[in-house]
Design an enzyme around this catalytic site. Sequence first.
Site, PDB file in Angstrom:
ATOM      1  N   THR A  87      -1.462   2.825   4.475  1.00  0.00           N
ATOM      2  CA  THR A  87      -0.750   4.096   4.355  1.00  0.00           C
ATOM      3  C   THR A  87       0.169   4.287   5.553  1.00  0.00           C
ATOM      4  O   THR A  87      -0.219   3.979   6.673  1.00  0.00           O
ATOM      5  CB  THR A  87      -1.796   5.240   4.382  1.00  0.00           C
TER       6      THR A  87
ATOM      7  N   SER B  96       0.808  -1.223   0.000  1.00  0.00           N
ATOM      8  CA  SER B  96       0.000   0.000   0.000  1.00  0.00           C
ATOM      9  C   SER B  96       0.834   1.262   0.000  1.00  0.00           C
ATOM     10  O   SER B  96       0.296   2.363   0.146  1.00  0.00           O
ATOM     11  CB  SER B  96      -0.903   0.035   1.229  1.00  0.00           C
TER      12      SER B  96
ATOM     13  N   GLY C 191      -9.998   7.358   2.479  1.00  0.00           N
ATOM     14  CA  GLY C 191      -9.635   8.762   2.364  1.00  0.00           C
ATOM     15  C   GLY C 191     -10.807   9.687   2.124  1.00  0.00           C
ATOM     16  O   GLY C 191     -10.814  10.830   2.593  1.00  0.00           O
TER      17      GLY C 191
ATOM     18  N   ARG D 269      -8.020   8.658  -9.236  1.00  0.00           N
ATOM     19  CA  ARG D 269      -8.495   8.928  -7.862  1.00  0.00           C
ATOM     20  C   ARG D 269      -7.333   9.367  -6.952  1.00  0.00           C
ATOM     21  O   ARG D 269      -6.251   8.794  -6.971  1.00  0.00           O
ATOM     22  CB  ARG D 269      -9.141   7.659  -7.305  1.00  0.00           C
ATOM     23  N   VAL D 270      -7.591  10.376  -6.160  1.00  0.00           N
ATOM     24  CA  VAL D 270      -6.635  10.819  -5.144  1.00  0.00           C
ATOM     25  C   VAL D 270      -7.356  10.792  -3.806  1.00  0.00           C
ATOM     26  O   VAL D 270      -8.518  11.203  -3.721  1.00  0.00           O
ATOM     27  CB  VAL D 270      -6.136  12.255  -5.459  1.00  0.00           C
ATOM     28  N   GLY D 271      -6.691  10.292  -2.773  1.00  0.00           N
ATOM     29  CA  GLY D 271      -7.337  10.188  -1.469  1.00  0.00           C
ATOM     30  C   GLY D 271      -6.975  11.338  -0.548  1.00  0.00           C
ATOM     31  O   GLY D 271      -6.638  12.445  -0.986  1.00  0.00           O
ATOM     32  N   ASP D 272      -7.023  11.062   0.732  1.00  0.00           N
ATOM     33  CA  ASP D 272      -6.737  12.082   1.742  1.00  0.00           C
ATOM     34  C   ASP D 272      -5.250  12.280   1.996  1.00  0.00           C
ATOM     35  O   ASP D 272      -4.814  13.337   2.464  1.00  0.00           O
ATOM     36  CB  ASP D 272      -7.369  11.673   3.082  1.00  0.00           C
TER      37      ASP D 272
ATOM     38  N   THR E 287      -5.268   7.179   8.278  1.00  0.00           N
ATOM     39  CA  THR E 287      -5.262   6.079   7.326  1.00  0.00           C
ATOM     40  C   THR E 287      -6.698   5.589   7.197  1.00  0.00           C
ATOM     41  O   THR E 287      -7.543   5.893   8.033  1.00  0.00           O
ATOM     42  CB  THR E 287      -4.302   4.950   7.784  1.00  0.00           C
TER      43      THR E 287
HETATM   44  N1  ASP Z   1      -6.035   6.859   3.164  1.00  0.00           N
HETATM   45  C1  ASP Z   1      -5.590   6.190   1.959  1.00  0.00           C
HETATM   46  C2  ASP Z   1      -6.397   6.665   0.797  1.00  0.00           C
HETATM   47  O1  ASP Z   1      -7.586   6.835   0.937  1.00  0.00           O
HETATM   48  C3  ASP Z   1      -5.705   4.714   2.010  1.00  0.00           C
HETATM   49  C4  ASP Z   1      -5.081   4.026   3.154  1.00  0.00           C
HETATM   50  O2  ASP Z   1      -4.925   4.557   4.238  1.00  0.00           O
HETATM   51  O3  ASP Z   1      -4.709   2.887   2.964  1.00  0.00           O
HETATM   52  O4  ASP Z   1      -5.842   6.783  -0.261  1.00  0.00           O
END
Ligand code: ASP
Length: 335
Positions: free
Chosen positions: A194, A92, A248, A222-225, A245
């Site tokens: 993450t 990840s 996101g 896609r972009v997360g947090d 984590t």
């Molecule tokens: N927070 C991350 C995201 O949404 C994913 C993760 O924590 O594994 O991209």
Amino acid sequence: MKRRKFLKNASLTGVGLAVGSAITSCDNKVEGQKIPVKENAESKAVLPVVVATWHVEEATAKAMDVLQSGGSSLDSVELGCKVEEANEKGQSVGKGGLPDREGNVTLDACIMDQNGNCGAVVYLKDIKHAVSVARKVMEDTPHVMLAGEGAKQFALESGFEAEDLLTEASKEAWKKWKVEAKYKPIINIENHDTIGMLAVDKNGNVSGACTTSGLAYKMNGRVGDSPIIGSGLFIDNEVGGATATGLGEEVVKTIGSFLIVELMRQGRSPQEACEEAIGRIVNKPGKDYKDFQVGYIAVNKKGETGCYSIHQYFSMTKFQDGENKQIQSDFYNKV
Ligand code: ASP
């Protein structure tokens, strides 16, 4: 979460049981290892301290080493995160990260220092040390965030080397996932890993970093947090820092890390602030938090720490007072 449900979800997502150290966290429980439960009252005000999401003792050891040898908290979190980015077994983060639905490994990362400076990269391909590129964005450009092709071009110009980040193991996992190719991945702990890391040096100066390949089998683009300052990470050197984590999208909607730091500013302990931030997610009307996981960790300037998640089996690694240990987080969903 019951082990049975965990197994069911793992097979639904096509993510094998050997995937990622998030799974290691679960297996630790299954194997009956003793992990101290709950991080709250026993939290000590001792500096320096390093905390990170999940079970990443090598990364926290590296980060503490940097602090002990007189390095800054910024160097500490960057070099700590790089350990996991280079670890191909972690699926990840960095090299070996699970790809999106179309087979692209795309990385998101950010970093923030004690002076409130920050840098981020999103949708970065072919460069494993996304956290270091984020630091370069912070230090060498007038910008905070670079995306996609521009981020990669900047990385190459800054001397980073391009390499294929899709390992055989991740390619195989992706191929298996494609058999059913559920449009919406079942969100749960098995595809969250993450690394968010926070370090406070002996003088109380705080920095943080967060790096990820994002949700496995996300939509292309896609972009997360994790690279979003305030969501996946926030530092305020007057107060402390927090990082996230999990899913996101839910962290972004509540600007979770900024919220935690602001709650600490108002007098909450890191533990109380993490619990309140999870509360903001689970108490939203119409949200079925049973389908997704979010976990937060936080530290204040004195070195007190906290962590909390929606579901069981989230953990934090903490290096403090000569001890580098994994702490199983307390969690909301006890049903
Ligand atoms: N927070 C991350 C995201 O949404 C994913 C993760 O924590 O594994 O991209």
